[in-house]
Enzyme design. Structure first.
Site, mmCIF file in Angstrom:
data_model
loop_
_atom_site.group_PDB
_atom_site.id
_atom_site.type_symbol
_atom_site.label_atom_id
_atom_site.label_comp_id
_atom_site.label_asym_id
_atom_site.label_seq_id
_atom_site.Cartn_x
_atom_site.Cartn_y
_atom_site.Cartn_z
ATOM 1 N N SER A 27 38.676 91.318 -23.915
ATOM 2 C CA SER A 27 38.488 92.696 -23.088
ATOM 3 C C SER A 27 38.507 93.839 -23.532
ATOM 4 O O SER A 27 37.740 95.124 -22.672
ATOM 5 C CB SER A 27 39.069 91.810 -21.589
ATOM 6 O OG SER A 27 38.779 92.868 -20.756
ATOM 7 N N GLN A 28 40.533 94.599 -22.842
ATOM 8 C CA GLN A 28 40.004 96.037 -23.267
ATOM 9 C C GLN A 28 39.612 96.545 -24.523
ATOM 10 O O GLN A 28 39.231 98.225 -23.934
ATOM 11 C CB GLN A 28 41.837 96.204 -23.032
ATOM 12 C CG GLN A 28 42.192 96.154 -21.128
ATOM 13 C CD GLN A 28 41.740 96.602 -20.550
ATOM 14 O OE1 GLN A 28 41.035 98.771 -20.512
ATOM 15 N NE2 GLN A 28 41.556 96.673 -19.389
ATOM 16 N N ASP A 83 50.317 90.427 -24.609
ATOM 17 C CA ASP A 83 51.457 90.769 -24.636
ATOM 18 C C ASP A 83 52.104 89.826 -25.618
ATOM 19 O O ASP A 83 53.312 90.572 -25.906
ATOM 20 C CB ASP A 83 51.921 90.710 -23.052
ATOM 21 C CG ASP A 83 51.609 91.912 -22.432
ATOM 22 O OD1 ASP A 83 51.134 92.830 -22.484
ATOM 23 O OD2 ASP A 83 51.756 91.822 -20.990
ATOM 24 N N GLU A 84 52.098 88.344 -25.867
ATOM 25 C CA GLU A 84 52.938 87.688 -26.521
ATOM 26 C C GLU A 84 52.937 87.418 -27.273
ATOM 27 O O GLU A 84 53.425 87.362 -28.436
ATOM 28 C CB GLU A 84 52.868 86.421 -25.163
ATOM 29 C CG GLU A 84 51.140 85.324 -25.120
ATOM 30 C CD GLU A 84 50.657 86.368 -24.238
ATOM 31 O OE1 GLU A 84 49.353 85.385 -24.450
ATOM 32 O OE2 GLU A 84 50.772 86.895 -23.584
ATOM 33 N N GLN A 86 51.995 90.618 -29.376
ATOM 34 C CA GLN A 86 52.127 92.130 -29.731
ATOM 35 C C GLN A 86 53.494 92.268 -29.982
ATOM 36 O O GLN A 86 53.104 93.442 -31.324
ATOM 37 C CB GLN A 86 52.345 92.660 -28.281
ATOM 38 C CG GLN A 86 50.911 93.211 -27.544
ATOM 39 C CD GLN A 86 51.062 94.549 -26.708
ATOM 40 O OE1 GLN A 86 51.836 94.959 -27.361
ATOM 41 N NE2 GLN A 86 49.734 94.917 -25.682
ATOM 42 N N HIS A 108 49.603 97.855 -21.292
ATOM 43 C CA HIS A 108 50.869 97.790 -20.587
ATOM 44 C C HIS A 108 52.000 97.519 -21.054
ATOM 45 O O HIS A 108 52.222 97.396 -22.293
ATOM 46 C CB HIS A 108 50.033 96.448 -20.315
ATOM 47 C CG HIS A 108 50.732 95.415 -19.922
ATOM 48 N ND1 HIS A 108 51.278 96.123 -18.411
ATOM 49 C CD2 HIS A 108 51.805 94.344 -19.250
ATOM 50 C CE1 HIS A 108 52.326 95.338 -17.204
ATOM 51 N NE2 HIS A 108 52.333 94.417 -18.608
ATOM 52 N N GLY A 134 38.054 94.885 -18.822
ATOM 53 C CA GLY A 134 37.415 95.717 -19.738
ATOM 54 C C GLY A 134 36.238 95.624 -19.822
ATOM 55 O O GLY A 134 35.347 96.943 -19.420
ATOM 56 N N GLU A 195 51.315 91.007 -9.085
ATOM 57 C CA GLU A 195 50.717 89.756 -10.228
ATOM 58 C C GLU A 195 50.758 88.310 -9.424
ATOM 59 O O GLU A 195 50.552 87.438 -9.042
ATOM 60 C CB GLU A 195 50.503 89.638 -12.065
ATOM 61 C CG GLU A 195 49.496 90.684 -12.421
ATOM 62 C CD GLU A 195 50.283 90.557 -14.003
ATOM 63 O OE1 GLU A 195 49.647 91.740 -14.489
ATOM 64 O OE2 GLU A 195 51.332 90.111 -14.400
ATOM 65 N N GLU A 227 36.443 77.634 4.143
ATOM 66 C CA GLU A 227 36.804 78.956 4.932
ATOM 67 C C GLU A 227 38.467 79.503 4.069
ATOM 68 O O GLU A 227 38.342 80.637 4.517
ATOM 69 C CB GLU A 227 38.097 77.927 6.136
ATOM 70 C CG GLU A 227 37.164 78.133 7.387
ATOM 71 C CD GLU A 227 36.066 79.010 7.782
ATOM 72 O OE1 GLU A 227 36.496 80.002 8.017
ATOM 73 O OE2 GLU A 227 34.851 78.833 7.728
#
Length: 356
Positions: A27-28, A83-84, A86, A108, A134, A195, A227
């Site tokens: 996405s990014q 992240d997991e 990287q 991030h 993104g 988050e 609702e």
């Protein structure tokens, strides 16, 4: 108030002669790489050959290669895989090519802040983080606008780290909207807290709890869904556009009164105390350690909880009701490619000469 940087504060020329390697075309990665390339930067993309993202990058006209090859060629290397993943990608494919004077970029701060990635001391380490998904980063750029962004400097080995961060932010359209300076620590901890306590964890749990209370009291699940979940978008959109006070100006007085009197009774000091506990776990690294170990173990808790929530009645009812909403079935508008740069008089003259 924090200082805000705009186009005039950033020199895109800082990136001239530099190769920017974007690691990951999700996405990014997709949005930032295309925006940078359309802004005039020399961009290459790292992906796994044979995957959908590899094909998407090719279709977008990007130069695609392995992470190792991209890291070797890149002067500025941006980590945009999840992240997991990287730390693993960094250690296997990036670290060996991170030579003196290069720049490592994140959107991030998780892996830097929690010491999962330990870059050498002779490289710049910066953050450029758009405050939007993104597709929005890409769409606003193509429309001549941008998404507000953050920059942070973790390590300034060359003395030019901030200039590079601002130039990078300008390249993705961030300085059109405004860029705020923060730190890796502040961005990471506020992002995780938001988050967990509000945006995802707090919101989804509040929605499910309200739905369950109504159903347990004998009301139809469909009424409870409308609702407690469906109409949430109306309120969130108003808050997004006009703030909390602006939202209240757009709803009935009855709704206003219920908001002002009942909301604080539910979200009281006990809830805030639990939020402080959540924040403390983020600050002391407990949550990060738990998430890292969860991934190393194959995500047993994560998978179990995802499966359980997928079977919740609100999901079953929601799937049926959303199938009746024609506007949700409409094909999502595809992001248009960047318009071609206007031809110069010299270019037109050359073309005419060739025709003659």
């Amino acid at each position: 108030m924090a200082k805000v940087y705009y186009d005039k504060d950033a020199d895109f020329g800082v990136l001239k002669g530099k190769t920017i390697a974007i690691i990951g075309f999700g996405s990014q990665g997709s949005a930032q790489s295309q925006n940078l390339q359309d802004s005039g930067a020399n961009v290459i993309v790292a992906e796994v050959e044979g995957t959908p993202n590899w094909d998407r990058a090719k279709e977008a006209g990007m130069k695609v290669m392995s992470a190792e090859e991209a890291a070797k060629k890149g002067d500025i290397i941006q980590m945009l895989v999840p992240d997991e993943l990287q730390a693993k990608v960094y250690k296997s494919s990036i670290e060996k090519y991170l030579t003196k004077g290069k720049c490592l970029v994140f959107s991030h701060g998780f892996n830097i802040h929690y010491n999962q990635i330990l870059p050498p001391k002779d490289v710049d380490v910066i953050m450029v983080a758009p405050k939007g998904p993104g597709p929005m980063v890409r769409e606003t750029y193509l429309n001549g606008a941008g998404v507000p962004s953050l920059i942070a400097i973790y390590q300034d080995a060359t003395g030019r780290a901030k200039k590079i961060a601002l130039a990078h932010a300008k390249g993705i359209g961030g300085t059109r909207a405004g860029v705020f300076e923060t730190t890796f620590k502040e961005e990471t901890e506020t992002d995780l807290f938001g988050e967990q306590a509000v945006l995802c964890g707090g919101c989804t749990s509040l929605v499910k709890a309200g739905f369950e209370v109504l159903v347990e009291a004998g009301y139809q699940p469909e009424m409870a869904y409308f609702e407690c979940l469906h109409e949430l978008k109306l309120i969130v959109d108003l808050m997004y556009q006009q703030g909390i006070y602006g939202m209240r100006c757009a709803i009935s007085n009855t709704a206003k009164y219920g908001d002002l009197t009942v909301g604080p009774m539910l979200i009281d000091e006990n809830v805030k105390q639990k939020m402080r506990y959540v924040l403390n776990r983020v600050q002391n690294g407990s949550f990060a350690k738990e998430w890292i170990l969860e991934n190393q173990a194959g995500r047993p808790v994560f998978n179990k909880l995802m499966s359980k929530d997928r079977k919740h009645l609100i999901e079953q009812v929601g799937t049926e009701l959303r199938s009746m909403m024609s506007w949700l079935k409409a094909k999502k508008a595809e992001v248009k490619p960047a318009p071609k740069k206007a031809e110069t008089k010299a270019t037109v003259s050359k073309k005419k000469s060739k025709k003659k």
